[in-house]
Design a protein around this motif. Structure first.
Motif, PDB file in Angstrom:
ATOM      1  N   LEU B  86       0.796  -3.654  -3.265  1.00  0.00           N
ATOM      2  CA  LEU B  86       1.095  -3.140  -2.231  1.00  0.00           C
ATOM      3  C   LEU B  86       0.086  -3.534  -1.176  1.00  0.00           C
ATOM      4  O   LEU B  86       0.370  -3.924  -0.057  1.00  0.00           O
ATOM      5  CB  LEU B  86       0.977  -1.485  -2.322  1.00  0.00           C
ATOM      6  CG  LEU B  86       1.077  -0.529  -0.971  1.00  0.00           C
ATOM      7  CD1 LEU B  86       2.490  -0.855  -0.556  1.00  0.00           C
ATOM      8  CD2 LEU B  86       0.814   0.822  -1.323  1.00  0.00           C
ATOM      9  N   LYS B  87      -1.299  -3.585  -1.720  1.00  0.00           N
ATOM     10  CA  LYS B  87      -2.373  -4.097  -0.634  1.00  0.00           C
ATOM     11  C   LYS B  87      -2.174  -5.131   0.110  1.00  0.00           C
ATOM     12  O   LYS B  87      -2.207  -5.425   1.262  1.00  0.00           O
ATOM     13  CB  LYS B  87      -3.536  -3.822  -1.300  1.00  0.00           C
ATOM     14  CG  LYS B  87      -4.816  -4.235  -0.345  1.00  0.00           C
ATOM     15  CD  LYS B  87      -6.073  -3.963  -1.078  1.00  0.00           C
ATOM     16  CE  LYS B  87      -7.118  -4.111  -0.281  1.00  0.00           C
ATOM     17  NZ  LYS B  87      -8.462  -4.271  -0.889  1.00  0.00           N
ATOM     18  N   GLY B 109       0.624   9.673  -2.076  1.00  0.00           N
ATOM     19  CA  GLY B 109      -0.694   9.344  -1.090  1.00  0.00           C
ATOM     20  C   GLY B 109      -0.510   7.792  -0.863  1.00  0.00           C
ATOM     21  O   GLY B 109      -1.748   7.314  -0.252  1.00  0.00           O
ATOM     22  N   ALA B 110       0.506   7.124  -1.192  1.00  0.00           N
ATOM     23  CA  ALA B 110       0.570   5.706  -0.787  1.00  0.00           C
ATOM     24  C   ALA B 110       0.469   5.459   0.698  1.00  0.00           C
ATOM     25  O   ALA B 110      -0.188   4.336   0.933  1.00  0.00           O
ATOM     26  CB  ALA B 110       1.993   5.138  -1.302  1.00  0.00           C
ATOM     27  N   TRP B 112      -1.640   6.911   2.848  1.00  0.00           N
ATOM     28  CA  TRP B 112      -3.062   7.131   3.061  1.00  0.00           C
ATOM     29  C   TRP B 112      -3.751   5.819   2.728  1.00  0.00           C
ATOM     30  O   TRP B 112      -4.439   5.418   3.327  1.00  0.00           O
ATOM     31  CB  TRP B 112      -3.541   8.262   2.259  1.00  0.00           C
ATOM     32  CG  TRP B 112      -3.396   9.651   2.914  1.00  0.00           C
ATOM     33  CD1 TRP B 112      -4.461  10.375   3.449  1.00  0.00           C
ATOM     34  CD2 TRP B 112      -2.026  10.602   2.852  1.00  0.00           C
ATOM     35  NE1 TRP B 112      -3.708  11.318   3.921  1.00  0.00           N
ATOM     36  CE2 TRP B 112      -2.394  11.625   3.407  1.00  0.00           C
ATOM     37  CE3 TRP B 112      -1.017  10.291   2.396  1.00  0.00           C
ATOM     38  CZ2 TRP B 112      -1.590  12.891   3.622  1.00  0.00           C
ATOM     39  CZ3 TRP B 112      -0.031  11.124   2.376  1.00  0.00           C
ATOM     40  CH2 TRP B 112      -0.353  12.285   3.048  1.00  0.00           C
ATOM     41  N   ARG B 113      -3.284   5.313   1.744  1.00  0.00           N
ATOM     42  CA  ARG B 113      -3.910   4.048   1.093  1.00  0.00           C
ATOM     43  C   ARG B 113      -3.638   3.019   2.058  1.00  0.00           C
ATOM     44  O   ARG B 113      -4.265   2.241   2.709  1.00  0.00           O
ATOM     45  CB  ARG B 113      -3.471   3.656  -0.431  1.00  0.00           C
ATOM     46  CG  ARG B 113      -3.865   4.729  -1.287  1.00  0.00           C
ATOM     47  CD  ARG B 113      -4.813   4.265  -2.397  1.00  0.00           C
ATOM     48  NE  ARG B 113      -6.075   4.240  -1.967  1.00  0.00           N
ATOM     49  CZ  ARG B 113      -6.957   3.189  -2.631  1.00  0.00           C
ATOM     50  NH1 ARG B 113      -6.616   2.916  -3.739  1.00  0.00           N
ATOM     51  NH2 ARG B 113      -8.146   3.102  -2.306  1.00  0.00           N
ATOM     52  N   TRP B 117      -5.863   0.433   4.511  1.00  0.00           N
ATOM     53  CA  TRP B 117      -5.789  -1.137   4.584  1.00  0.00           C
ATOM     54  C   TRP B 117      -5.476  -1.658   5.853  1.00  0.00           C
ATOM     55  O   TRP B 117      -5.494  -2.848   6.277  1.00  0.00           O
ATOM     56  CB  TRP B 117      -4.943  -1.526   3.431  1.00  0.00           C
ATOM     57  CG  TRP B 117      -5.276  -0.944   2.123  1.00  0.00           C
ATOM     58  CD1 TRP B 117      -6.523  -1.072   1.659  1.00  0.00           C
ATOM     59  CD2 TRP B 117      -4.497  -0.579   1.147  1.00  0.00           C
ATOM     60  NE1 TRP B 117      -6.740  -0.431   0.119  1.00  0.00           N
ATOM     61  CE2 TRP B 117      -5.376  -0.357  -0.112  1.00  0.00           C
ATOM     62  CE3 TRP B 117      -3.200  -0.749   0.693  1.00  0.00           C
ATOM     63  CZ2 TRP B 117      -4.770  -0.007  -1.281  1.00  0.00           C
ATOM     64  CZ3 TRP B 117      -2.662  -0.345  -0.305  1.00  0.00           C
ATOM     65  CH2 TRP B 117      -3.491   0.004  -1.522  1.00  0.00           C
TER      66      TRP B 117
END
Lengths: 430, 305
Positions: B86-87, B109-110, B112-113, B117
């Motif tokens: 994902l990052k 929470g995806a 938020w991550r 990034w």
């Protein structure tokens, strides 16, 4: 071999804290004298303000070698352990392949000896391949020096199989150590089941998932008489089960991790996988109970569950990230910060009792004639949380304010850590 | 407002401001040429790591109605299949020049991550069973349009609350705007601990029905394990379905809402779904309007152009 004397410290010997300030003289790998103002040849190392006691012993370290060296290996893990004040660690057997036979255990021990920074004691699995289907090569493991058996990462779910392992190991007086999580109750679980999981919409792991396995296992301990060790206790109820079993006279011990002493489930609200571990972070009432249990003896030892994972594995959304965090470098500081034990109890939970549980010779004892496995711990200094020697950085302690610093670690009479650093080793072991 | 990630803790003034802007964009949508140049030159990336029909199309429609360009991403045809994280996906899309990212993901929470990034505004298009804030905005707009406001409104949310990001978003938006919310579900479809939720709870749908102004029906989320926690679909429908018979017991001005996709015959009967008091299609239209408001506010568009 080095000769030196640690001076002016609070010294914790076999019978507790020695009165006043004392010195510990070391020569040729052995403690040769303990007392105040002793005359001894060699270097004097001033330990004013510090506690000197037996080196820490960790019953629960994931060194990841063989098989997952991108997370950690025996060398990087040993270095981290030495920085944490450890002179012995029990390597968890959930390696690849799992440590389920003697030659694998020997490999781990030999690699540890080659690195030479801590005693690396192989743990063995209970079942072959940690698959929970048939017994591991228990005799073979035993003859390779394994005393602590666990399928850590999973519970042995089949009670009949576990009973056979317990009967077999009871005869040897080995220890069955259980990772207590019922797979059905925990299915899909990402964190503690409670108010926070409800708001975050994540599947929870109820306290019962842990307690139900302990309760079942205690029935089997009654049946078999084996020594039984509960890994990473996380709930007040689990601790009560252990305490009741002890009162009954069963040979049961329990460990708690630094993260279960310091963090509660509210930390998960950050949705940062640095707080994702199994068992999960519980509620403030559990933390209070665990801290109190560590003071009173309901819980026997602090064990780290140091679980390295690489950035590329941990830097994901929560549900895709693996369970586990590192912490072997700061377990003593966390314990000192949140539980505030006196020196005697501190060394009991960090050194003496874990050495007893794993049956380690030459560990957990500070007395004349014993192997010089020692730590100089300053309970008032700030821990260095700016760096890690582990290969992985998945630690919730990095950057955190913690009280208590390892000044020196001495393994087999040589400094493995000097002034909080592994970079300036004095007389590094071969 | 830098990102729109959650409805929890968002204050009434912020919600009202978004709904007021949505009202204006609703009017734009009904012009002969339903398009304004407010976000000309901006690029909105929709990154849906989980299947979606209406939300993804709705965001793209909203972006285009504001004259923004869109980049879209769907997991079936992307490098995810090749193992990209994902990052890295986020950094790649950022490098192409996305000015805002809309993210839907199965993991709590995806978004938020991604916000950590991405370095650009992020809209949570749904994260696991956690939050789906634009759904709550469009639902609030639908209630406000119909009743003039939410103060004092009584809303029942019925069904699979446990696995519903819609419920977790609606509860906060509705109550912040003044409504009273009752959750109706079998015990196995309720979150295990509702401490701190500003709601009443009931397992008796019929008891609640006669008193409410709106019934919000949720889908049973088989893909999140929702179907394994009650005995059978027939029994679920019997106790918690918005059946034709139950619909007839509602007050004459009570409306029915559903976030879609509807599974007719389980949580809602066909007759209810097509009744004028079922607002599902108005919700869909309002979805475009509120998403225009969200994109507009996050990208600092100007109404003067």
């Amino acid at each position: 071999m080095s000769e030196f004397t640690l001076r002016n410290a609070v010294v914790v010997g076999r019978d507790g804290v020695l009165p006043g300030r004392n010195d510990v003289a070391v020569a040729d790998g052995v403690i040769v004298d303990v007392g105040s103002d002793i005359a001894a040849p060699g270097e004097s190392v001033d330990c004013e303000g510090a506690w000197v006691g037996p080196g820490f012993v960790d019953l629960h370290t994931h060194l990841r070698e063989p098989g997952q060296e991108w997370k950690e290996d025996i060398e990087t893990g040993s270095r981290a352990a030495a920085l944490g004040g450890y002179t012995a660690v029990v390597a968890m057997p959930n390696t690849e392949p799992a440590t389920d036979a003697g030659h694998l255990a020997r490999y781990v021990a030999d690699r540890g000896a080659q690195v030479g920074l801590v005693e690396v004691v192989p743990g063995g699995t209970i079942t072959a391949g940690r698959a929970g289907i048939k017994l591991a090569h228990l005799d073979d493991l035993w003859s390779a020096g394994v005393t602590l058996f666990t399928d850590d990462g999973d519970s042995v779910a089949d009670a009949g199989l576990l009973r056979r392992a317990m009967e077999y190991l009871a005869e040897r007086d080995g220890v069955v150590a259980q990772h207590c999580i019922d797979a059905g109750l925990a299915a899909g679980g990402q964190m503690h089941e409670g108010a926070v999981s409800s708001r975050l919409g994540m599947a929870g792991v109820p306290r019962a998932a842990e307690e139900i396995v302990i309760a079942r296992d205690l029935s089997l301990v009654r049946l078999t008489g084996v020594r039984y060790h509960v890994q990473h206790v996380s709930t007040a109820g689990a601790m009560d089960l252990v305490a009741a079993a002890k009162a009954e006279g069963l040979r049961v011990t329990a460990e708690v991790t630094p993260h279960h002493l310091l963090f509660d489930h509210s930390y998960v609200e950050q949705i940062n996988p640095l707080y994702k571990m199994m068992p999960p972070l519980r509620e403030p009432s559990d933390l209070e109970a665990l801290r109190e249990g560590l003071r009173t003896g309901a819980i026997d030892v602090v064990a780290t569950d140091h679980a390295p994972h690489a950035d590329h594995e941990k830097d994901h959304p929560w549900e895709e990230a693996p369970f586990g965090v590192t912490g072997v470098e700061w377990a003593a500081a966390v314990t000192n910060t949140v539980v505030e034990l006196d020196a005697e109890r501190f060394f009991a939970v960090m050194s003496t009792k874990p050495a007893e549980i794993a049956d380690l010779d030459g560990q957990g004892v500070l007395e004349v004639g014993a192997a010089a496995n020692l730590v100089v711990f300053d309970p008032l200094a700030k821990a260095n949380t700016t760096r890690t020697a582990s290969r992985s950085t998945n630690s919730p302690y990095l950057g955190r304010d913690l009280n208590g610093a390892v000044r020196h670690t001495i393994f087999k009479g040589e400094f493995t850590v000097r002034d909080g650093s592994v970079d300036n080793l004095v007389g590094a072991p071969e | 407002m830098k990102h729109l990630l959650t409805m929890e803790g968002v204050d009434r003034a912020t919600l009202t401001s978004l709904l007021d802007d949505a009202d204006e964009f609703y009017e734009v949508m009904h012009r002969p040429i339903p398009k304004v140049p407010a976000l000309r030159g901006k690029t909105v990336a929709t990154m849906f790591f989980e299947p979606s029909t209406r939300t993804k199309m709705s965001f793209e429609r909203a972006a285009k109605s504001l004259s923004a360009d869109t980049l879209s991403f769907s997991p079936g045809t992307s490098s995810l299949k090749k193992g990209e994280s994902l990052k890295d996906t986020v950094l790649t899309v950022k490098a192409m020049g996305a000015d805002l990212m809309v993210v839907r993901h199965t993991s709590t929470g995806a978004a938020w991550r991604v916000a950590e990034w991405a370095g650009v505004p992020v809209v949570n298009g749904g994260d696991g069973a956690h939050q789906h804030p634009t759904q709550a905005l469009l639902d609030s707009l639908t209630l406000r349009q119909h009743f003039g406001g939410l103060d004092g409104l009584r809303v029942a949310i019925v069904g699979d609350i446990r696995h519903s990001r819609v419920a977790r978003s609606d509860v906060w938006a509705f109550t912040t705007l003044g409504a009273e919310v009752t959750l109706v579900a079998p015990p196995t479809l309720l979150p295990p601990d509702l401490v701190g939720w500003p709601v009443a709870v009931s397992s008796d749908f019929d008891d609640v029905l006669s008193e409410v102004d709106a019934v919000y029906v949720l889908r049973v989320q088989a893909e999140r394990g929702g179907a394994s926690v009650f005995p059978s679909v027939a029994e679920y429908r019997q106790r918690y379905g918005m059946t034709n018979a139950r619909f007839n017991t509602l007050k004459p001005d009570t409306i029915v809402m559903h976030p879609g996709p509807m599974i007719r015959g389980i949580e809602i009967d066909g007759g209810v779904a097509v009744d004028p008091r079922c607002k599902v299609l108005e919700q869909v239209t309002n979805g475009v309007a509120v998403r225009m408001a969200v994109l507009f506010q996050l990208l600092g568009g100007s109404k003067d152009v």
